[in-house]
Design a protein around this motif. Structure first.
Motif, PDB file in Angstrom:
ATOM      1  N   ASP A 101       0.847  -1.194   0.000  1.00 46.72           N
ATOM      2  CA  ASP A 101       0.000   0.000   0.000  1.00 46.72           C
ATOM      3  C   ASP A 101       0.881   1.241   0.000  1.00 46.72           C
ATOM      4  N   GLU A 102       0.979   1.868  -1.160  1.00 43.03           N
ATOM      5  CA  GLU A 102       1.812   3.063  -1.317  1.00 43.03           C
ATOM      6  C   GLU A 102       1.166   4.294  -0.689  1.00 43.03           C
ATOM      7  N   SER A 103      -0.138   4.255  -0.432  1.00 46.66           N
ATOM      8  CA  SER A 103      -0.849   5.456   0.007  1.00 46.66           C
ATOM      9  C   SER A 103      -0.363   5.971   1.359  1.00 46.66           C
ATOM     10  N   VAL A 104       0.022   5.069   2.258  1.00 47.26           N
ATOM     11  CA  VAL A 104       0.483   5.501   3.578  1.00 47.26           C
ATOM     12  C   VAL A 104       1.779   6.298   3.433  1.00 47.26           C
ATOM     13  N   GLU A 105       2.695   5.751   2.643  1.00 48.06           N
ATOM     14  CA  GLU A 105       3.964   6.433   2.392  1.00 48.06           C
ATOM     15  C   GLU A 105       3.727   7.765   1.670  1.00 48.06           C
ATOM     16  N   TYR A 106       2.835   7.736   0.697  1.00 46.59           N
ATOM     17  CA  TYR A 106       2.504   8.938  -0.071  1.00 46.59           C
ATOM     18  C   TYR A 106       1.960  10.014   0.860  1.00 46.59           C
ATOM     19  N   GLY A 107       1.060   9.613   1.753  1.00 48.66           N
ATOM     20  CA  GLY A 107       0.472  10.553   2.708  1.00 48.66           C
ATOM     21  C   GLY A 107       1.531  11.160   3.616  1.00 48.66           C
ATOM     22  N   ARG A 109       4.704  11.532   2.912  1.00 50.99           N
ATOM     23  CA  ARG A 109       5.502  12.454   2.091  1.00 50.99           C
ATOM     24  C   ARG A 109       4.773  13.782   1.912  1.00 50.99           C
ATOM     25  N   MET A 110       3.457  13.720   1.659  1.00 47.66           N
ATOM     26  CA  MET A 110       2.663  14.947   1.487  1.00 47.66           C
ATOM     27  C   MET A 110       2.666  15.760   2.785  1.00 47.66           C
ATOM     28  N   ASP A 111       2.505  15.084   3.924  1.00 52.00           N
ATOM     29  CA  ASP A 111       2.538  15.772   5.221  1.00 52.00           C
ATOM     30  C   ASP A 111       3.859  16.514   5.402  1.00 52.00           C
ATOM     31  N   ASN A 112       4.957  15.832   5.090  1.00 52.47           N
ATOM     32  CA  ASN A 112       6.278  16.453   5.227  1.00 52.47           C
ATOM     33  C   ASN A 112       6.421  17.656   4.296  1.00 52.47           C
ATOM     34  N   LEU A 113       5.968  17.502   3.061  1.00 52.50           N
ATOM     35  CA  LEU A 113       6.048  18.604   2.109  1.00 52.50           C
ATOM     36  C   LEU A 113       5.231  19.804   2.584  1.00 52.50           C
ATOM     37  N   LEU A 114       4.011  19.537   3.049  1.00 51.33           N
ATOM     38  CA  LEU A 114       3.158  20.627   3.534  1.00 51.33           C
ATOM     39  C   LEU A 114       3.764  21.287   4.764  1.00 51.33           C
ATOM     40  N   HIS A 115       4.313  20.476   5.658  1.00 53.11           N
ATOM     41  CA  HIS A 115       4.943  21.009   6.866  1.00 53.11           C
ATOM     42  C   HIS A 115       6.099  21.929   6.489  1.00 53.11           C
TER      43      HIS A 115
END
Length: 133
Positions: A101-107, A109-115
């Motif tokens: 499940d790539e979605s957990v990792e993707y999420g 990564r998105m959190d880190n980018l937004l932060h």
């Protein structure tokens, strides 16, 4: 309305499979050093109950080790299916396919980018006043 009924049923069966395929059972059958650290995030079952895609995540960051674990899961899919046949009350037990499940990792990564994005922004006008006593 009937479409919803089928959707609810396959969702319920998917949840049951997710619960029944506990990490302890997987570790017992798989005999893989990282099996106990596995998480099943979702199970998607086809409407006719022929197939189920089991989405898993793992703390392993090495893609080769991750692939090795997925390969091992799929090699033992028949044993997991046999176990489920004893637990499920359905006439048909779906064939299992394990995928990462790539979605957990993707999420994450998105959190880190937004932060990082928010951290670099200048304070908005009036923010300092709102914090003043």
């Amino acid at each position: 309305m009937q479409h919803n009924k089928h959707g609810d049923r396959t969702r319920r069966i998917g949840e049951q499979i997710r619960r029944d395929l506990a990490p302890s059972l997987i570790a017992q059958i798989l005999n893989h050093p990282h099996a106990s650290l596995l998480s099943i995030t979702a199970v998607r079952v086809t409407r006719d109950l022929s197939f189920a895609k089991v989405y898993v995540t793992h703390v392993i960051s090495d893609p080769d080790e991750r692939q090795d674990l997925i390969r091992a899961l799929n090699e033992h899919a028949g044993q997991f299916r046999h176990y489920l046949a004893q637990k499920l009350t359905t006439r048909k037990v779906p064939e299992l396919t394990f995928v990462y499940d790539e979605s957990v990792e993707y999420g994450a990564r998105m959190d880190n980018l937004l932060h990082d994005l928010v951290k670099d922004l200048p304070p908005a006008e009036g923010d300092d006043e709102a914090l003043a006593p």
